[in-house]
Write a protein that holds these residues in place. Sequence first.
Motif, PDB file in Angstrom:
ATOM      1  N   GLN A 250       0.813  -1.212   0.000  1.00 58.05           N
ATOM      2  CA  GLN A 250       0.000   0.000   0.000  1.00 58.05           C
ATOM      3  C   GLN A 250       0.854   1.273   0.000  1.00 58.05           C
ATOM      4  N   ASP A 251       2.110   1.179   0.425  1.00 58.38           N
ATOM      5  CA  ASP A 251       2.984   2.349   0.438  1.00 58.38           C
ATOM      6  C   ASP A 251       3.632   2.630  -0.910  1.00 58.38           C
ATOM      7  N   LEU A 252       3.468   1.719  -1.868  1.00 60.39           N
ATOM      8  CA  LEU A 252       4.030   1.969  -3.197  1.00 60.39           C
ATOM      9  C   LEU A 252       3.326   3.170  -3.818  1.00 60.39           C
ATOM     10  N   HIS A 253       4.090   4.052  -4.400  1.00 56.70           N
ATOM     11  CA  HIS A 253       3.515   5.240  -5.046  1.00 56.70           C
ATOM     12  C   HIS A 253       3.360   4.951  -6.541  1.00 56.70           C
ATOM     13  N   LEU A 254       2.233   4.361  -6.872  1.00 52.46           N
ATOM     14  CA  LEU A 254       1.952   3.992  -8.255  1.00 52.46           C
ATOM     15  C   LEU A 254       1.033   5.029  -8.878  1.00 52.46           C
ATOM     16  N   THR A 255       1.284   5.307 -10.152  1.00 53.55           N
ATOM     17  CA  THR A 255       0.454   6.291 -10.858  1.00 53.55           C
ATOM     18  C   THR A 255      -0.230   5.698 -12.076  1.00 53.55           C
ATOM     19  N   GLU A 256       0.257   4.575 -12.557  1.00 53.14           N
ATOM     20  CA  GLU A 256      -0.351   3.933 -13.728  1.00 53.14           C
ATOM     21  C   GLU A 256      -1.676   3.284 -13.297  1.00 53.14           C
ATOM     22  N   PRO A 257      -2.775   3.627 -13.935  1.00 61.84           N
ATOM     23  CA  PRO A 257      -4.085   3.127 -13.490  1.00 61.84           C
ATOM     24  C   PRO A 257      -4.182   1.607 -13.384  1.00 61.84           C
ATOM     25  N   ASP A 258      -3.610   0.875 -14.344  1.00 66.50           N
ATOM     26  CA  ASP A 258      -3.706  -0.580 -14.275  1.00 66.50           C
ATOM     27  C   ASP A 258      -2.881  -1.146 -13.121  1.00 66.50           C
ATOM     28  N   LEU A 259      -1.758  -0.521 -12.817  1.00 64.34           N
ATOM     29  CA  LEU A 259      -0.934  -0.976 -11.694  1.00 64.34           C
ATOM     30  C   LEU A 259      -1.585  -0.622 -10.356  1.00 64.34           C
ATOM     31  N   VAL A 260      -2.260   0.498 -10.307  1.00 67.18           N
ATOM     32  CA  VAL A 260      -3.004   0.884  -9.100  1.00 67.18           C
ATOM     33  C   VAL A 260      -4.115  -0.132  -8.846  1.00 67.18           C
ATOM     34  N   ALA A 261      -4.772  -0.577  -9.910  1.00 67.92           N
ATOM     35  CA  ALA A 261      -5.837  -1.582  -9.766  1.00 67.92           C
ATOM     36  C   ALA A 261      -5.262  -2.912  -9.267  1.00 67.92           C
ATOM     37  N   VAL A 262      -4.106  -3.312  -9.787  1.00 71.35           N
ATOM     38  CA  VAL A 262      -3.452  -4.546  -9.331  1.00 71.35           C
ATOM     39  C   VAL A 262      -3.055  -4.402  -7.859  1.00 71.35           C
TER      40      VAL A 262
END
Length: 162
Positions: free
Chosen positions: A90-102
């Motif tokens: 949960q602490d990963l700072h993801l911005t790509e929508p598909d990666l956020v969904a994963v």
Amino acid sequence: MPRRPPPGTVPWHRALRTLARLHHHPAPARPSRPAQLHGLLTVLDEAVSAQTPADAAVAACGEPGPVSRQTARSCGQQSITLHRLRARLQDLHLTEPDLVAVQAHAARLLAFDLWMLRESLNLAFTLHPTPRTEAARLRLNGLGRHADDLRRLRDGLRAETA
């Protein structure tokens, strides 16, 4: 006599200097998609590896006969491990929508694993066992389908990097 600003406020010239300093520092660049994917896969790889001992701990709670203290310790240790992995995920700072969904899906799957560990302990070490709770305990045989779902999620993401 000079006027003093009200308590808890900042004089305008100090606020202006602070804004000027902030203006000269550009926002950090967001990580590239490959970097985000690598970070997510690293945590997912660890989570999939951690599921093997967690699965064994849940299954041990369902063994016939009295449940050992070692099983309780193992469940506790696996809960700590999965909780830390979920927090890292949960602490990963993801911005790509598909990666956020994963990321969100994987966090839900890890939350289920944590719930399974807790419920297994509750069934195995209940203070007042009943035939119903004992029957439920004896049906415990591991983490189940959600562990497979996490592995498939990770494998699908890994296939994207190939």
